[in-house]
Design a protein around this motif. Structure first.
Motif, PDB file in Angstrom:
ATOM      1  N   LEU A  18       0.820  -1.214   0.000  1.00 18.94           N
ATOM      2  CA  LEU A  18       0.000   0.000   0.000  1.00 18.94           C
ATOM      3  C   LEU A  18       0.854   1.265   0.000  1.00 18.94           C
ATOM      4  N   LEU A  19       2.078   1.163   0.487  1.00 20.70           N
ATOM      5  CA  LEU A  19       3.019   2.276   0.403  1.00 20.70           C
ATOM      6  C   LEU A  19       3.712   2.301  -0.960  1.00 20.70           C
ATOM      7  N   LEU A  20       3.919   1.122  -1.528  1.00 19.47           N
ATOM      8  CA  LEU A  20       4.630   1.023  -2.810  1.00 19.47           C
ATOM      9  C   LEU A  20       3.806   1.556  -3.976  1.00 19.47           C
ATOM     10  N   TRP A  21       2.506   1.253  -4.006  1.00 21.65           N
ATOM     11  CA  TRP A  21       1.698   1.616  -5.180  1.00 21.65           C
ATOM     12  C   TRP A  21       1.720   3.110  -5.468  1.00 21.65           C
ATOM     13  N   PRO A  22       1.433   3.992  -4.501  1.00 21.48           N
ATOM     14  CA  PRO A  22       1.478   5.428  -4.838  1.00 21.48           C
ATOM     15  C   PRO A  22       2.876   5.907  -5.231  1.00 21.48           C
ATOM     16  N   THR A  23       3.907   5.251  -4.706  1.00 23.14           N
ATOM     17  CA  THR A  23       5.271   5.588  -5.114  1.00 23.14           C
ATOM     18  C   THR A  23       5.460   5.273  -6.593  1.00 23.14           C
ATOM     19  N   LEU A  24       4.988   4.100  -7.013  1.00 25.32           N
ATOM     20  CA  LEU A  24       5.087   3.719  -8.424  1.00 25.32           C
ATOM     21  C   LEU A  24       4.183   4.588  -9.295  1.00 25.32           C
ATOM     22  N   TRP A  25       3.018   4.987  -8.773  1.00 20.15           N
ATOM     23  CA  TRP A  25       2.157   5.913  -9.535  1.00 20.15           C
ATOM     24  C   TRP A  25       2.945   7.172  -9.874  1.00 20.15           C
ATOM     25  N   ALA A  26       3.599   7.736  -8.860  1.00 19.72           N
ATOM     26  CA  ALA A  26       4.350   8.977  -9.060  1.00 19.72           C
ATOM     27  C   ALA A  26       5.494   8.773 -10.045  1.00 19.72           C
ATOM     28  N   ALA A 138       1.984  10.305   6.051  1.00 21.11           N
ATOM     29  CA  ALA A 138       3.222   9.517   6.056  1.00 21.11           C
ATOM     30  C   ALA A 138       3.333   8.643   4.811  1.00 21.11           C
ATOM     31  N   PHE A 139       2.217   8.076   4.382  1.00 16.60           N
ATOM     32  CA  PHE A 139       2.208   7.188   3.216  1.00 16.60           C
ATOM     33  C   PHE A 139       2.213   7.957   1.898  1.00 16.60           C
ATOM     34  N   SER A 140       2.202   9.283   1.960  1.00 18.02           N
ATOM     35  CA  SER A 140       2.138  10.089   0.736  1.00 18.02           C
ATOM     36  C   SER A 140       3.416  10.879   0.456  1.00 18.02           C
ATOM     37  N   TRP A 141       4.340  10.945   1.424  1.00 18.01           N
ATOM     38  CA  TRP A 141       5.553  11.741   1.230  1.00 18.01           C
ATOM     39  C   TRP A 141       6.418  11.227   0.091  1.00 18.01           C
ATOM     40  N   SER A 142       6.306   9.936  -0.226  1.00 15.57           N
ATOM     41  CA  SER A 142       7.114   9.396  -1.316  1.00 15.57           C
ATOM     42  C   SER A 142       6.752  10.042  -2.656  1.00 15.57           C
ATOM     43  N   ILE A 143       5.544  10.594  -2.761  1.00 15.62           N
ATOM     44  CA  ILE A 143       5.112  11.199  -4.028  1.00 15.62           C
ATOM     45  C   ILE A 143       5.897  12.469  -4.339  1.00 15.62           C
ATOM     46  N   PRO A 144       5.898  13.497  -3.452  1.00 21.39           N
ATOM     47  CA  PRO A 144       6.749  14.660  -3.752  1.00 21.39           C
ATOM     48  C   PRO A 144       8.229  14.311  -3.749  1.00 21.39           C
ATOM     49  N   MET A 145       8.601  13.268  -3.030  1.00 22.39           N
ATOM     50  CA  MET A 145      10.009  12.869  -3.016  1.00 22.39           C
ATOM     51  C   MET A 145      10.436  12.351  -4.384  1.00 22.39           C
ATOM     52  N   VAL A 146       9.551  11.632  -5.069  1.00 22.48           N
ATOM     53  CA  VAL A 146       9.838  11.179  -6.429  1.00 22.48           C
ATOM     54  C   VAL A 146      10.053  12.372  -7.353  1.00 22.48           C
ATOM     55  N   TYR A 147       9.177  13.361  -7.239  1.00 24.71           N
ATOM     56  CA  TYR A 147       9.299  14.552  -8.087  1.00 24.71           C
ATOM     57  C   TYR A 147      10.575  15.333  -7.753  1.00 24.71           C
ATOM     58  N   ALA A 149      13.358  14.077  -6.602  1.00 27.48           N
ATOM     59  CA  ALA A 149      14.526  13.305  -7.030  1.00 27.48           C
ATOM     60  C   ALA A 149      14.694  13.259  -8.543  1.00 27.48           C
ATOM     61  N   THR A 150      13.632  13.560  -9.277  1.00 28.18           N
ATOM     62  CA  THR A 150      13.687  13.410 -10.730  1.00 28.18           C
ATOM     63  C   THR A 150      13.691  14.748 -11.474  1.00 28.18           C
ATOM     64  N   ILE A 151      12.684  15.561 -11.254  1.00 32.40           N
ATOM     65  CA  ILE A 151      12.593  16.814 -12.015  1.00 32.40           C
ATOM     66  C   ILE A 151      12.803  18.045 -11.147  1.00 32.40           C
ATOM     67  N   GLU A 152      12.929  17.836  -9.812  1.00 31.32           N
ATOM     68  CA  GLU A 152      13.158  18.927  -8.859  1.00 31.32           C
ATOM     69  C   GLU A 152      12.096  20.024  -8.966  1.00 31.32           C
ATOM     70  N   GLN A 153      10.883  19.623  -9.277  1.00 27.51           N
ATOM     71  CA  GLN A 153       9.733  20.521  -9.350  1.00 27.51           C
ATOM     72  C   GLN A 153       8.526  19.794  -8.785  1.00 27.51           C
ATOM     73  N   PHE A 154       7.515  20.571  -8.393  1.00 25.42           N
ATOM     74  CA  PHE A 154       6.309  19.987  -7.818  1.00 25.42           C
ATOM     75  C   PHE A 154       5.087  20.516  -8.565  1.00 25.42           C
ATOM     76  N   PRO A 155       4.783  19.934  -9.724  1.00 30.23           N
ATOM     77  CA  PRO A 155       3.633  20.406 -10.508  1.00 30.23           C
ATOM     78  C   PRO A 155       2.310  20.065  -9.837  1.00 30.23           C
ATOM     79  N   LEU A 156       1.238  20.539 -10.421  1.00 30.95           N
ATOM     80  CA  LEU A 156      -0.102  20.305  -9.871  1.00 30.95           C
ATOM     81  C   LEU A 156      -0.381  18.818  -9.683  1.00 30.95           C
TER      82      LEU A 156
END
Length: 275
Positions: A18-26, A138-147, A149-156
Motif C-alpha cells: 500500500l506504500l509502494l503503489w502510490p510511489t510507483l504511480w508517481a 506519512a504514506f504520501s511523502w514518497s510522491i513529492p520525493m519522487v518529483y 529526485a527526478t525533475i526537482e519541481q512539484f507540478p499540480l
C-alpha cells in the motif's frame, strides 16, 4: 530470526504494497525515471515501512497484548526486548540513510518530513482520533520525493496525487480500524473508526469518491489514454465491493475490505503503466 521478520512485518507485506503503489504511480506519472532511481525508491519503501512497523510496535508494546489482532506480535508476547527493537530501528534507518545519499539534496528535505511523520504516527492514536490522517500523510511523502529526485519541481499533478493518496489511505485505514474498534474502546486507543461512529461507512464512501475524482483529474491533466479510465472504472467497482463488505461492520469482512485495497493500488498502477 522469525521474530525480527515479524517485527518488521515482512511476513505481512500488505502495508508495504500500500506504500509502494502510490510511489510507483508517481514514478510513472513523472515520466519513467531511470531504473537506478526506481530501484532506490522500491528499496526505500521496504526499509521505511519496516522501520515504521518497528516504531509502531515499540509505541504499542504495552497495548498490543490486550488486542486480539496484535497479541502475538514479538514485543507483546516477549519474543523480543525493547532493546532489540531499538537496535533493529537503528539498522533500518542507517540503511535508509545510505539509500537517501544517492538522491539529490531536495529529496533529503522531503525525507526529513517523511521521517518525522513516520516517527510520530504511532503515538497519535493516544492523543487524537485522527491517526489515520497522519498515516495518510506519512504514506504520501514518497510522491513529492519522487518529483524532487527526478525533475526537482512539484507540478499540480504531484500535489493532487498527494492529496488523493491521503484520502485513499484514510479510507482504507479506517476500514482497518473498524476491525479493532471494540478493543480500542476498552484500552483507550483513538481512531477515525471511533470518531466517525455510525457515519463510518458514509465517510469512507465519500473519501473513496474523492480519491476516484482526484485520479480522474490526474488522468485529464496528463492526457492519459482510455486504458487509465478503464482502470478507474474497475477501481470504482472495487470501492463498491468494499462498501458491501463493511455494511454490517463484521470484523473479518472489514479486514477483507482493507486487504482489497491492494488490488486498487495495483489496478491504478496498471492503468498508468499502459496509458
Amino acid at each position: 530470526m522469525l521474530a525480527y521478520l515479524q517485527l518488521m512485518r515482512l511476513d505481512k507485506p500488505i502495508g508495504t504494497l500500500l506504500l509502494l503503489w502510490p510511489t510507483l504511480w508517481a514514478i510513472w506519472l513523472v515520466g519513467h525515471p531511470s531504473t537506478y532511481i526506481t530501484i532506490i525508491f522500491i528499496l526505500g519503501v521496504f526499509i521505511m515501512r519496516s522501520a515504521g512497523c518497528v516504531v509502531n510496535d515499540y509505541a504499542d508494546r504495552h497495548f498490543d497484548a490486550h488486542v486480539e489482532r496484535t497479541q502475538n506480535r514479538p514485543l507483546a508476547r516477549g519474543a523480543l526486548t525493547e532493546k532489540n527493537a531499538l537496535w533493529t530501528l537503528f539498522v533500518l534507518l542507517l540503511i535508509a540513510l545510505c539509500l537517501l545519499l544517492n538522491l539529490n539534496k531536495l529529496s533529503w528535505l522531503i525525507a526529513c518530513f517523511a521521517l518525522l511523520t513516520a516517527l510520530i504516527y504511532p503515538f497519535m492514536k493516544r492523543y487524537t482520533h485522527l491517526p489515520q490522517v497522519i498515516l495518510g500523510i506519512a504514506f504520501s511523502w514518497s510522491i513529492p520525493m519522487v518529483y524532487a529526485a527526478t525533475i526537482e519541481q512539484f507540478p499540480l499533478t504531484c500535489w493532487l496525487l498527494f492529496f488523493t493518496n491521503i484520502c485513499w489511505t484514510i479510507a482504507y485505514d479506517t476500514e482497518y480500524a473498524m476491525v479493532d474498534r471494540n478493543d480500542d474502546v476498552k484500552i483507550g486507543i483513538k481512531s477515525t473508526a471511533l470518531l466517525f461512529g455510525r457515519y463510518d461507512k458514509l465517510i469512507i464512501g465519500l473519501l473513496q469518491i474523492v480519491s476516484g475524482v482526484g485520479l480522474l483529474f490526474i488522468g485529464l491533466i496528463n492526457q492519459l489514454s482510455q486504458i487509465f479510465y478503464i482502470a478507474l472504472f474497475l477501481v470504482t467497482a472495487l470501492f463498491i465491493y468494499q462498501q458491501w463488505l463493511i455494511k454490517n461492520r463484521v470484523r473479518n469482512r472489514c479486514f477483507s475490505a482493507f486487504m482489497n485495497n491492494n488490488y486498487v493500488g495495483f489496478i491504478v498502477f496498471l492503468g498508468l503503466f499502459f496509458a
